[in-house]
Design a protein around this motif. Structure first.
Motif, PDB file in Angstrom:
ATOM      1  N   LEU A   1      11.083  -3.329 -10.585  1.00  0.00           N
ATOM      2  CA  LEU A   1      10.621  -3.735  -9.255  1.00  0.00           C
ATOM      3  C   LEU A   1      11.684  -4.520  -8.491  1.00  0.00           C
ATOM      4  O   LEU A   1      11.894  -4.294  -7.295  1.00  0.00           O
ATOM      5  N   LEU A   2      12.334  -5.439  -9.172  1.00  0.00           N
ATOM      6  CA  LEU A   2      13.245  -6.356  -8.492  1.00  0.00           C
ATOM      7  C   LEU A   2      14.703  -5.898  -8.473  1.00  0.00           C
ATOM      8  O   LEU A   2      15.429  -6.206  -7.527  1.00  0.00           O
ATOM      9  N   ALA A   3      15.129  -5.190  -9.496  1.00  0.00           N
ATOM     10  CA  ALA A   3      16.543  -4.796  -9.586  1.00  0.00           C
ATOM     11  C   ALA A   3      16.682  -3.406 -10.189  1.00  0.00           C
ATOM     12  O   ALA A   3      17.290  -3.234 -11.248  1.00  0.00           O
ATOM     13  N   PRO A   4      16.132  -2.391  -9.524  1.00  0.00           N
ATOM     14  CA  PRO A   4      16.186  -1.050 -10.111  1.00  0.00           C
ATOM     15  C   PRO A   4      17.606  -0.538 -10.316  1.00  0.00           C
ATOM     16  O   PRO A   4      17.899   0.088 -11.334  1.00  0.00           O
TER      17      PRO A   4
ATOM     18  N   SER B   1      21.529   1.437 -13.965  1.00  0.00           N
ATOM     19  CA  SER B   1      22.948   1.585 -14.290  1.00  0.00           C
ATOM     20  C   SER B   1      23.222   1.295 -15.767  1.00  0.00           C
ATOM     21  O   SER B   1      24.163   1.850 -16.335  1.00  0.00           O
ATOM     22  N   LEU B   2      22.398   0.443 -16.396  1.00  0.00           N
ATOM     23  CA  LEU B   2      22.553   0.204 -17.835  1.00  0.00           C
ATOM     24  C   LEU B   2      22.383   1.492 -18.630  1.00  0.00           C
ATOM     25  O   LEU B   2      22.996   1.671 -19.680  1.00  0.00           O
TER      26      LEU B   2
ATOM     27  N   PRO C   1      21.743   5.337  -9.124  1.00  0.00           N
ATOM     28  CA  PRO C   1      20.557   5.439  -8.265  1.00  0.00           C
ATOM     29  C   PRO C   1      20.892   5.789  -6.818  1.00  0.00           C
ATOM     30  O   PRO C   1      21.966   5.479  -6.321  1.00  0.00           O
ATOM     31  N   ASP C   2      19.953   6.467  -6.187  1.00  0.00           N
ATOM     32  CA  ASP C   2      20.004   6.715  -4.752  1.00  0.00           C
ATOM     33  C   ASP C   2      18.704   6.149  -4.173  1.00  0.00           C
ATOM     34  O   ASP C   2      17.847   5.688  -4.937  1.00  0.00           O
TER      35      ASP C   2
ATOM     36  N   SER D   1      23.960   6.663 -24.077  1.00  0.00           N
ATOM     37  CA  SER D   1      23.477   6.418 -25.436  1.00  0.00           C
ATOM     38  C   SER D   1      22.431   5.313 -25.504  1.00  0.00           C
ATOM     39  O   SER D   1      21.670   5.247 -26.470  1.00  0.00           O
ATOM     40  N   LEU D   2      22.351   4.466 -24.492  1.00  0.00           N
ATOM     41  CA  LEU D   2      21.318   3.436 -24.465  1.00  0.00           C
ATOM     42  C   LEU D   2      19.925   4.051 -24.305  1.00  0.00           C
ATOM     43  O   LEU D   2      18.915   3.400 -24.571  1.00  0.00           O
TER      44      LEU D   2
END
Length: 132
Positions: free
Chosen positions: A22-25, A30-31, A36-37, A99-100
């Motif tokens: 919600l706060l930092a998509p 990116s992790l 993202p777009d 891989s994450l």
């Protein structure tokens, strides 16, 4: 482990991911190797809302005492988690996730196993003495 503790753990994981989406998509995506777009930001926030719901539901469900209610909840969560395993596995194997992505497979898989445990190995769960 008691069902109350298990549901508390599930609520913490769901709330952490939900609030993150919600706060930092962009940061969270990116992790996992996802660029993202704007559309993906919006869909990620919708996922965050749903994870917020799961977290709050699991936290509230710790107080449920009726076995039929608990069984219905755990069955529903098991189905959702099992589908999550398949989706996360697909995303990881196809290269959408880095891989994450295996951590997502692991999270869904472990919670699926937990629900199976409480449904079939320890079906007479010891719940809180408070009522629904």
């Amino acid at each position: 482990m008691k069902i109350n503790d298990f549901l508390t753990l599930r609520s913490i994981v769901a709330l952490a991911y939900g609030v993150g989406l919600l706060l930092a998509p962009a940061a969270l995506l990116s992790l996992y190797g996802i660029a993202p777009d704007p559309g993906l930001h919006l869909m990620s926030r919708f996922l965050g809302v749903e994870l917020l719901f799961v977290g709050l539901l699991c936290f509230s469900a710790r107080r449920f005492t009726k076995p039929a209610t608990v069984r219905a909840l755990i069955t529903s969560l098991l189905i959702a988690e099992a589908v999550g395993v398949l989706v996360a596995l697909s995303g990881t194997l196809s290269g959408v996730f880095n891989s994450l992505g295996w951590t997502i497979v692991l999270i869904y898989g472990l919670f699926s196993l937990g629900y199976l445990y409480f449904l079939f190995v320890k079906p007479t769960v010891s719940l809180s003495t408070q009522t629904e």
